[in-house]
Design an enzyme around this catalytic site. Structure first.
Site, mmCIF file in Angstrom:
data_model
loop_
_atom_site.group_PDB
_atom_site.id
_atom_site.type_symbol
_atom_site.label_atom_id
_atom_site.label_comp_id
_atom_site.label_asym_id
_atom_site.label_seq_id
_atom_site.Cartn_x
_atom_site.Cartn_y
_atom_site.Cartn_z
ATOM 1 N N ASP A 1 0.848 -1.175 0.000
ATOM 2 C CA ASP A 1 0.000 0.000 0.000
ATOM 3 C C ASP A 1 0.893 1.238 0.000
ATOM 4 O OD1 ASP A 1 -2.321 1.445 0.027
ATOM 5 O OD2 ASP A 1 -2.998 0.778 1.996
ATOM 6 N N ASP B 1 1.666 3.294 2.250
ATOM 7 C CA ASP B 1 2.548 3.421 3.414
ATOM 8 C C ASP B 1 3.461 2.196 3.574
ATOM 9 O OD1 ASP B 1 0.799 1.491 4.264
ATOM 10 O OD2 ASP B 1 0.217 2.524 6.107
#
Length: 182
Positions: free
Chosen positions: A16, A18
């Site tokens: 993702d 992050d």
């Protein structure tokens, strides 16, 4: 470029924003991405509401490695050497004869060397190389279909609206707000 990964592959694992390892449910994620892009085109750019109507069979159109030729609205699937394996105009399949008419007897796509050596973005084509892009390929095809239905010429102008939909839905400011909330 000859590998076929369709949205029928139900899950993929990836990182993702992050860098968290995530399992993505492709069907659901693709539907949400498509709907957000299409809704923007309908509500902000005046496109036909029919763009919002999809059937399960519609998703068979999507697979990694499609290239949209922004100059004529064709979407092509290429072999490793740049040969056009299959092509559509909008979402309508081109016959072998039509492919030869567009790309010559060797079925060579003219921008392959640029795409194959640099992978840079171009004003002449867009390469759909990941799962988050694939709903855009379907939307591009359906927009070309809609332009034909309206009797409008297909040229690269429709791409400006596609980019506006992407910008609207992936504003970096939206991610900054999420970071501040954490």
């Amino acid at each position: 470029m000859t590998e076929y990964f369709s949205l029928a592959d139900s899950d993929v694992i990836g990182f993702d924003l992050d860098h968290t390892l995530c399992r993505y449910h492709l069907k659901e994620t693709s539907r949400l991405i498509y709907e957000s892009f299409a809704r923007y085109l309908v509500e902000h750019k005046g496109y036909d509401k029919d763009l919002l109507n999809l059937t399960p069979a519609t998703w068979d159109f999507c697979f990694k490695g499609l290239v949209v030729d922004l100059e004529d609205g064709n979407l092509v699937k290429l072999a490793e050497d740049g040969t056009v394996l299959r092509a559509t105009h909008g979402t309508n399949d081109l016959s072998t004869e039509d492919i030869i008419k567009h790309y010559g007897p060797k079925r060579e796509w003219g921008h392959f060397n640029s795409l194959n050596t640099t992978f840079t973005r171009s004003a002449k084509y867009y390469f759909y190389d990941n799962y988050f892009d694939l709903p855009g390929a379907l939307l591009c095809g359906r927009v070309v279909d809609m332009l034909h239905k309206r009797g409008n010429e297909v040229n690269s102008d429709f791409w400006k609206d596609m980019v506006a939909a992407i910008d609207h839905n992936y504003k970096t400011s939206a991610f900054k707000v999420l970071v501040r909330m954490c």
